[in-house]
Design a protein around this motif. Structure first.
Motif, mmCIF file in Angstrom:
data_model
loop_
_atom_site.group_PDB
_atom_site.id
_atom_site.type_symbol
_atom_site.label_atom_id
_atom_site.label_comp_id
_atom_site.label_asym_id
_atom_site.label_seq_id
_atom_site.Cartn_x
_atom_site.Cartn_y
_atom_site.Cartn_z
ATOM 1 N N ILE A 197 17.338 -48.327 36.709
ATOM 2 C CA ILE A 197 16.358 -49.389 36.962
ATOM 3 C C ILE A 197 17.022 -50.577 37.646
ATOM 4 N N ILE A 198 18.202 -50.961 37.163
ATOM 5 C CA ILE A 198 18.890 -52.115 37.735
ATOM 6 C C ILE A 198 19.373 -51.810 39.156
ATOM 7 N N ALA A 199 19.824 -50.572 39.384
ATOM 8 C CA ALA A 199 20.313 -50.197 40.712
ATOM 9 C C ALA A 199 19.224 -50.325 41.774
ATOM 10 N N LYS A 200 17.982 -50.159 41.369
ATOM 11 C CA LYS A 200 16.864 -50.246 42.314
ATOM 12 C C LYS A 200 16.349 -51.679 42.491
ATOM 13 N N ASP A 201 16.910 -52.605 41.729
ATOM 14 C CA ASP A 201 16.521 -54.008 41.826
ATOM 15 C C ASP A 201 17.444 -54.684 42.835
ATOM 16 N N ASN A 202 16.922 -55.059 43.978
ATOM 17 C CA ASN A 202 17.731 -55.599 45.066
ATOM 18 C C ASN A 202 17.961 -57.102 44.978
ATOM 19 N N ARG A 203 17.476 -57.718 43.926
ATOM 20 C CA ARG A 203 17.665 -59.161 43.782
ATOM 21 C C ARG A 203 19.128 -59.491 43.451
ATOM 22 N N PRO A 204 19.556 -60.737 43.691
ATOM 23 C CA PRO A 204 20.908 -61.143 43.258
ATOM 24 C C PRO A 204 21.068 -60.976 41.749
ATOM 25 N N SER A 205 22.298 -60.822 41.302
ATOM 26 C CA SER A 205 22.570 -60.538 39.887
ATOM 27 C C SER A 205 21.953 -61.565 38.957
ATOM 28 N N HIS A 206 22.012 -62.847 39.345
ATOM 29 C CA HIS A 206 21.536 -63.896 38.436
ATOM 30 C C HIS A 206 20.008 -63.897 38.307
ATOM 31 N N LEU A 207 19.315 -63.139 39.168
ATOM 32 C CA LEU A 207 17.856 -63.062 39.082
ATOM 33 C C LEU A 207 17.377 -61.791 38.394
ATOM 34 N N LYS A 208 18.296 -60.891 38.087
ATOM 35 C CA LYS A 208 17.911 -59.655 37.418
ATOM 36 C C LYS A 208 17.627 -59.927 35.941
#
Length: 336
Positions: free
Chosen positions: A88-99
């Motif tokens: 799920i996280i790998a598919k989230d293209n936002r910067p780390s601090h926005l995950k």
């Protein structure tokens, strides 16, 4: 580190946070500041549909947001949730601090919790996403096993295990919390505080209060239990609206007792129990919850309940409703 989730609202560990579809929906929900995965164990819990059940019911006032369950833990294994979150996280293209931060709710022996912690430290380093660990010490539905959170010796064993350093090859650490059962008299709160004070520095960043109230029973119109259970009597854990006053009392008491000790007053509280609207959210914040979680309401209304809670709470605040909305506003924080 404070639980500075934005917004300070999330789901509790519950049956509506079990599947990948559940978790993806919670991760994608813009009205939660974090998500909690249903309590898991290595290898998965041996779930049986014939005895592990839940029922949402009316509180008698027309609101269908109380629940009873005879469930255990998630049938999906910890290691499968680990892979699921990686994906799920790998598919989230936002910067780390926005995950979105992820809380893994786990349970097991003190030794197993140390292994969970090491694995989650690795996950946090790999994904560059905030990962937290909640140790569930409070399930009332495991036949023959008293929840460890009622025993000072058991609590102390878990806390000491968490004090041990992780493998030197692992970078960083994760924030750790424990999930408590509802306490009903002073000696139980004293047991908690004594255990926390016995392990210095205390390894906890947060406490989740509360889990369901065990020894509860709901009968159908024909006076038979609405659920089956491991014992065969349909007795299980009560949650939702019916638990709300007890949850508020637990949170207020724990907050005041933590604040009496400089070594404990930085521990945050995730408030759980009967929140289904903005007013309930504000009540939780008023008694000392840093973050508020919903369970039964999620089961009844779906993820849309979170936007409704936030919007209702905002309107109440804008309308000038009196009452503190954070623990810093609490009266007599240094007194019990």
């Amino acid at each position: 580190m404070p639980l500075n989730f934005s917004p300070p609202l999330l789901n509790s560990a519950n049956p509506w946070a079990t599947t990948k579809e559940d978790i993806q929906a919670l991760y994608d929900c813009p009205s939660t500041g974090a998500l909690t995965i249903r309590t898991s164990v290595f290898g998965g819990f041996q779930h049986n549909d014939q005895i592990h059940q839940y029922r949402i019911f009316s509180n008698g006032l027309g609101s269908p947001t109380s629940s009873l369950n005879t469930l255990g833990y998630s049938p999906i294994a910890f290691e499968d949730y680990y892979s699921m979150i990686q994906d799920i996280i790998a598919k989230d293209n936002r910067p780390s601090h926005l995950k979105k931060p992820v809380i893994f709710s786990v349970t097991g022996t003190p030794e197993e919790t140390s292994i969970y912690r090491s694995r989650l430290c690795q996950l946090q380093a790999q994904t560059q996403t905030r990962v937290l660990m909640e140790i569930n010490l409070s399930c009332p539905n495991i036949l023959g096993k008293e929840p460890p959170a009622y025993s000072r010796d058991s609590l102390t064993q878990y806390l000491k295990a968490l004090q041990q350093p992780v493998d030197q090859s692992i970078i960083g650490t994760v924030e750790i919390g424990i999930k408590l059962p509802p306490y009903t008299h002073k000696s139980q709160f004293d047991t908690l505080i004594q255990a926390l004070l016995s392990v210095i520095p205390c390894p906890l960043a947060f406490i989740t209060a509360t889990n369901t109230l065990g020894s509860s029973l709901v009968l159908s119109d024909d006076l038979s239990p609405v659920l089956n259970s491991e014992s065969g009597h349909g007795i299980g854990g009560l949650a939702g609206d019916a638990l709300h006053p007890l949850a508020l009392g637990n949170i207020r008491t724990i907050r005041l007792m933590l604040d009496m000790h400089s070594s404990l007053n930085s521990i945050c509280i995730i408030g759980v129990g009967g929140v289904s609207d903005g007013a309930g959210f504000r009540r939780m914040r008023a008694v000392g919850a840093d973050v508020v979680a919903a369970g039964t309401a999620l089961g009844h209304y779906g993820v849309e309940i979170f936007s409704r809670i936030i919007e209702e709470a905002r309107k109440l605040e804008e309308s000038g409703c009196e009452g503190p909305i954070s623990r810093d506003d609490l009266p007599c924080r240094s007194k019990l």
